[in-house]
Structures are given as structure tokens and as C-alpha cells.
Design an enzyme around this catalytic site. Structure first.
Site, short mmCIF file in Angstrom:
data_model
loop_
_atom_site.label_atom_id
_atom_site.label_comp_id
_atom_site.label_asym_id
_atom_site.label_seq_id
_atom_site.Cartn_x
_atom_site.Cartn_y
_atom_site.Cartn_z
N SER A 56 0.83 -1.20 0.00
CA SER A 56 0.00 0.00 0.00
C SER A 56 0.87 1.26 0.00
O SER A 56 1.76 1.40 -0.84
CB SER A 56 -0.96 -0.04 1.19
OG SER A 56 -1.92 1.00 1.11
N ARG A 107 -6.79 3.96 -1.64
CA ARG A 107 -7.08 5.18 -0.90
C ARG A 107 -7.15 6.37 -1.85
O ARG A 107 -6.63 6.33 -2.96
CB ARG A 107 -6.01 5.44 0.15
CG ARG A 107 -5.93 4.40 1.23
CD ARG A 107 -5.54 5.06 2.53
NE ARG A 107 -4.53 4.30 3.25
CZ ARG A 107 -3.94 4.75 4.35
NH1 ARG A 107 -4.20 5.94 4.82
NH2 ARG A 107 -3.03 4.02 4.96
#
Length: 550
Positions: free
Chosen positions: A147, A310
Site C-alpha cells: 500500500s 485510498r
């Protein structure tokens, strides 16, 4: 929280990783399984670590990949496995290792047809698209990504047939099996050479970009976006979405300015995060400094973390929006503009997300479902359409297709970006202006998360706290309305404590990776009241630690 002197500044060359050394250690270093930090450990977002510290090496990936093959066999999962990778330096060698194991185990594996990068939400979308209407031959997926973590890290996530993050029972099984394989010096791991793995009949090329991009109009109103003459800026932050924005622009006739299309595993183009580290955190104003500096060039701009689960929304008036503010504005917009959703579709939030979302839910007349931290808790509701939206305070969210059916069961930063454009195109106001409109009626909360030192014993105390261990009746001068150790939405343990009053709240949770606890707090009475909440919370917890540890 002390802000580093170089936060928001360009990354100096002496901080850049040595990619060759990182990849050399990936293959050469053998983890020490007697060291807990070098064993396989699945957190809320899979296994992560650096090859330089013996935490993400070839042995880990071999063991995890074989464990997933064993799990699939035990569960009777026989459909294709969709695999994606991001742009971190360790993702490429980890992808090769994983494919070697999958091919040796005869797993039908779908790789990107152009050997490109694949965002997390694209893998979720592919799994759900394949599984739609099926009872057997179900698909699952793997995303190789840490991530937003720093460039030296690698990461590995598993998504079962529901398309979302694997729950704790699944990850514990995979973790335990992988560690057994590590302990046995990888006996039981099947593997063939990479070039052979690419050529076997079970390895298939898949058009991830086209299948995802062509379906976007089912979840976002691309017609209203096309019809607007907005100046749109995009910064992929060198991540897996870099190859998706031009096809989106071409497919839907949208004018997009991709301000940085560089892919560089050192991420040398980034500005440093709050602590002086390179981190592709699109919710951080320090990491997003370059795009924020360009805000006046665009009507709306956005960036994503490296695997695109995100979002970070930038407006002229607000700069980078606070994630909670954008969630509130997005929820209000969606539940007043999605006529195809069930009238009882609820709103999902985590226990540490802003309470302004509670007030938005009441305003639009929808049920609020408050769950522990972790997107996995939203998966069942998104699957059956009983949740219209699920979102986390850390800038991760997803929502239903326009007809009320499931789009993804993992966080999707791309649709959250495009939703910001839809909101502005339809209303004539950007998301920060829409949020400000809401606060006139609902109040303007002040929210902050801080990390406070905590020993392993103190973190254990925090995990086991119950309301009877906290003999207080007021917080920052207000009567306490609730003390929670389980989430109101599903009764699951929140892994800490949340204390609520009419005008504010705090929640404390131990970190799973550091010697700190995370203290979230919010006030509807301003910054001074927020400070009082934080001080009372820390004093309250200090007493609990003294009793529990002493």
C-alpha cells in the site's frame, strides 16, 4: 506529533533506496523464524516488511503462496485467481515468485495482459465480475503491495471469493500454514521456473484495464462528468493506477491532466511525509505537497496511494481535504443522488471515523452501521446491497453501483476520485464547499489522531479494557453517554476503548506493529475542547495502565 524539518520537501538523494540491493536481499536473505519480526504476520492489510530486515523475502512469498494454494484446495475454490502488483521495488520479484508457485500447483491464474500494474480495487472488481451468478468455480485474488508504505517495503494481500479483504479466520489459517512451511525449510512448497510458469496452460492474460475502465459508468455518472468543462488534475503518486487514467479519459471523453506519470521504485519524485520518510500516503498534506501546490490550476484534483485503495481530494478552497470531511460530503451526495439504491441501504463507518457522519446519516434518514477498524467489516453489506457506502477515516471507501448492486468489496480510490468530479459537475460546488454547507447545519468538528508511547504490557491492558475499568462519568466537562469496547453496528470487538459524549469522543487502540497506542479524538466545540478531551483521555488511560500493569 513532531513534524520533521523536511516534511513536505523534495526527497534528498541520500534517502532513496538501493533497488538492486533490496532485490538482492529478497532472494539471498533467509529469514530467522525464531525472530517474531521475521515470521509471516497478516495484519489488517496483509503481510508487509522489508527484505533488508528479513521480513519480506522470497521464502515468505513462497510460503504464503503455497499456503494460499493449500487454503484454496481445502475450501474447494477452483475458479481463476486474479493477481495484481503495484510499483514498489519488491513487487516485481514477489510477483514472479508467486506465479512460480501458483503454476506449479495448477491454479488458473489471470495476469495483466501487458505485464502492467494492477490496483487493489481492480482485482476486487475482477473477482466479483467473474463470480456474479455463479455457485461454483469461484474466483479469488492476490494483490502484491504494501500500500502506501515506504519504498523499501513489500506486501502481500489475499482476497477470497467475496472480493474483499480476507477476514481474521482466513488470514490466521494462511499465516499459520505459511509459518509451518518456513519452519520446515519450505518442504511442501511446489515451484517451477518463472518462464515456464508464464507459458503453462493455467496462466492466462487478462485485460484488467479495459474490463475495469469500461464498467466505470455503472458506478459513477460519467455522462455528467463528460458534460462538464472542469479542469481535472491527477497525481498517481507513481502507483498502480498510472496506466488507468489515460484510458479513462479516452473512453469517456474527459479532460484529465496527469501531472506526474513517472514510475520509479525509489519514489524519488515524492515529497517527504510528516516524519521525514518517503511514504505514498495520499491523505497526508506533506506527501501530497506537490499536488496541493498546483491546486489553483484545477477545479478539482486528486491522488491515490500506490495500490489505489485510498484517495486524496484536493480543492482550490481547502487544499487537501481531511478524509473525514470528504467521506461526509460524499455520503450526503450519494444518498441524495442514487435513486437506484434500496431505500433501506445503510451507511457504514468505522468507530474512529468522524461523528459528523452520524449526523449526515440522520439528516438523510439512513441507518448508520458502525464497525471496528478494517474494511473487511463492510464486505457482507456491500455484497448484498444493504450497505450503500462503507468508509474509513484513513481515506478508504467504496460504494454500490448506480443500480444498487455491488461494485467492489475492497476500497476503491479511483471511484472516490471520480465521484468528487461527479459531485462538482452536478452541483457546481466542489466537495469541500459541499462539506462546509453541511457544517452550517450539523456543526464543524475538530478531529485528530496522535500516537502515544505504550509498552507491550500497556497495549495488552488496552486490548482487554472494559467500562468497569474506567470509573469516570465525565469527559472534558461533559457527561459520558457511552463507553464502548464493541462496535454498535455488529457487536465485534473494537480492540480498545471508545468514550462518547454529546459534544465529542475519543477512541484508543494499540498499534499492531509499534510500541504506541493510537488515540483518536474529536470535538464539536473547537480546538481547545479537543485538547481537553485528549488530556482527559491520556490521564484516564494512564490510570488504567497503572492498575493493569502494576
Amino acid at each position: 506529533m513532531v513534524i520533521h524539518l523536511l516534511a513536505g520537501k523534495p526527497a534528498p538523494k541520500d534517502l532513496l533506496i538501493d533497488v538492486d540491493q533490496l532485490r538482492k536481499e529478497y532472494h539471498a536473505r533467509k529469514p530467522d523464524i525464531t525472530d517474531r519480526a521475521q515470521r509471516v504476520s497478516f495484519g489488517t492489510s496483509g503481510h508487509r516488511g522489508s527484505s533488508l530486515r528479513g521480513a519480506f523475502n522470497e521464502a515468505h512469498v513462497l510460503a504464503i503462496s503455497q499456503a494460499i494454494c493449500d487454503y484454496r484446495k481445502g475450501q474447494g475454490i477452483t475458479g481463476p485467481l486474479y493477481i495484481g502488483k503495484d510499483t514498489h521495488a519488491l513487487s516485481e520479484p514477489a510477483f514472479a515468485t508467486t506465479l512460480e508457485v501458483l503454476a506449479a500447483n495448477g491454479v488458473e491464474t489471470m495476469i495483466d495482459r501487458d505485464d502492467g500494474y494492477t490496483p487493489t480495487p481492480v482485482v476486487s472488481h475482477a473477482i466479483l465480475t467473474h463470480n456474479h451468478g455463479r455457485k461454483s468455480g469461484l474466483a479469488d485474488g492476490i494483490v502484491i503491495t504494501p500500500s502506501h508504505n515506504p519504498p523499501e517495503d513489500g506486501g502481500f494481500k489475499y482476497n477470497p471469493p467475496h472480493g474483499g479483504p480476507a477476514d481474521t479466520d482466513v488470514t490466521r489459517w494462511i499465516e499459520d500454514r505459511a509459518n509451518q512451511l518456513l519452519a520446515s525449510d519450505l518442504k511442501g512448497v511446489a515451484r517451477i521456473a518463472y518462464e515456464q510458469a508464464r507459458r503453462v496452460a493455467t496462466t492466462h492474460k487478462h485485460d484488467y484495464v479495459g474490463s475495469y475502465v469500461n464498467d466505470l459508468a455503472s458506478v459513477v455518472d460519467m455522462d455528467v462528468i463528460r458534460g462538464a468543462t472542469l479542469k481535472i488534475g491527477v497525481d498517481p503518486l507513481g502507483g498502480a493506477g498510472v496506466a488507468y487514467w489515460h484510458p479513462i479519459a479516452e473512453r469517456y471523453g474527459v479532460q484529465l491532466d496527469v501531472v506526474n506519470s513517472t514510475v520509479d521504485p525509489t519514489f524519488g519524485f515524492m515529497s517527504l511525509d510528516w516524519d521525514g520518510k518517503i511514504r505514498m500516503d495520499c491523505s497526508s498534506p506533506h506527501a501530497m505537497a506537490k499536488l496541493i501546490a498546483l491546486k489553483d490550476r484545477f477545479d478539482i484534483a486528486f491522488g491515490n496511494d500506490t495500490d489505489n485503495d485510498r484517495h486524496g481530494i484536493v480543492t482550490r478552497g481547502a487544499g487537501l481535504m481531511n478524509p473525514n470531511h470528504y467521506l461526509a460530503a460524499a455520503i450526503f451526495y450519494l444518498f441524495t443522488h442514487r435513486q437506484g439504491w434500496r431505500p433501506d441501504a445503510a451507511i457504514g463507518k468505522t468507530v474512529v471515523s468522524s461523528s459528523v457522519i452520524d449526523r449526515v446519516a440522520a439528516k438523510v434518514g439512513r441507518t448508520l452501521v458502525e464497525v471496528p477498524v478494517g474494511f473487511k467489516w463492510f464486505v457482507p453489506g456491500l455484497l448484498d446491497g444493504s450497505l450503500g457506502f462503507g468508509g474509513e477515516e484513513s481515506a478508504g471507501a467504496s460504494f454500490l453501483r448506480r443500480d444498487g448492486t455491488v461494485w467492489s468489496t475492497d476500497k476503491d480510490g479511483i471511484i472516490m476520485d471520480l465521484l468528487a468530479v461527479e459531485m462538482m459537475a452536478r452541483t457546481g460546488r466542489d466537495p469541500s464547499a459541499l462539506y462546509n454547507d453541511l457544517t452550517v447545519e450539523l456543526g464543524a468538528p475538530v478531529y485528530e489522531r496522535i500516537d502515544a508511547p505504550a509498552t507491550a504490557q500497556q497495549k495488552a491492558v488496552l486490548l482487554k479494557l472494559s467500562p468497569k475499568d474506567v470509573p469516570v462519568s465525565e469527559l472534558a466537562g461533559d457527561p459520558i453517554q457511552a463507553m464502548l469496547t464493541t462496535a454498535p453496528g455488529n457487536g465485534a470487538a473494537i480492540g480498545g476503548l471508545k468514550v462518547v459524549t454529546a459534544h465529542g469522543w475519543f477512541a484508543a487502540r494499540p498499534s499492531g506493529t509499534e510500541e504506541v497506542y493510537k488515540l483518536y479524538a474529536e470535538s464539536f466545540r473547537g480546538s481547545e475542547h479537543l485538547r481537553r478531551i485528549q488530556e482527559d483521555a491520556q490521564a484516564l488511560l494512564a490510570k488504567a495502565f497503572a492498575v493493569g500493569v502494576g
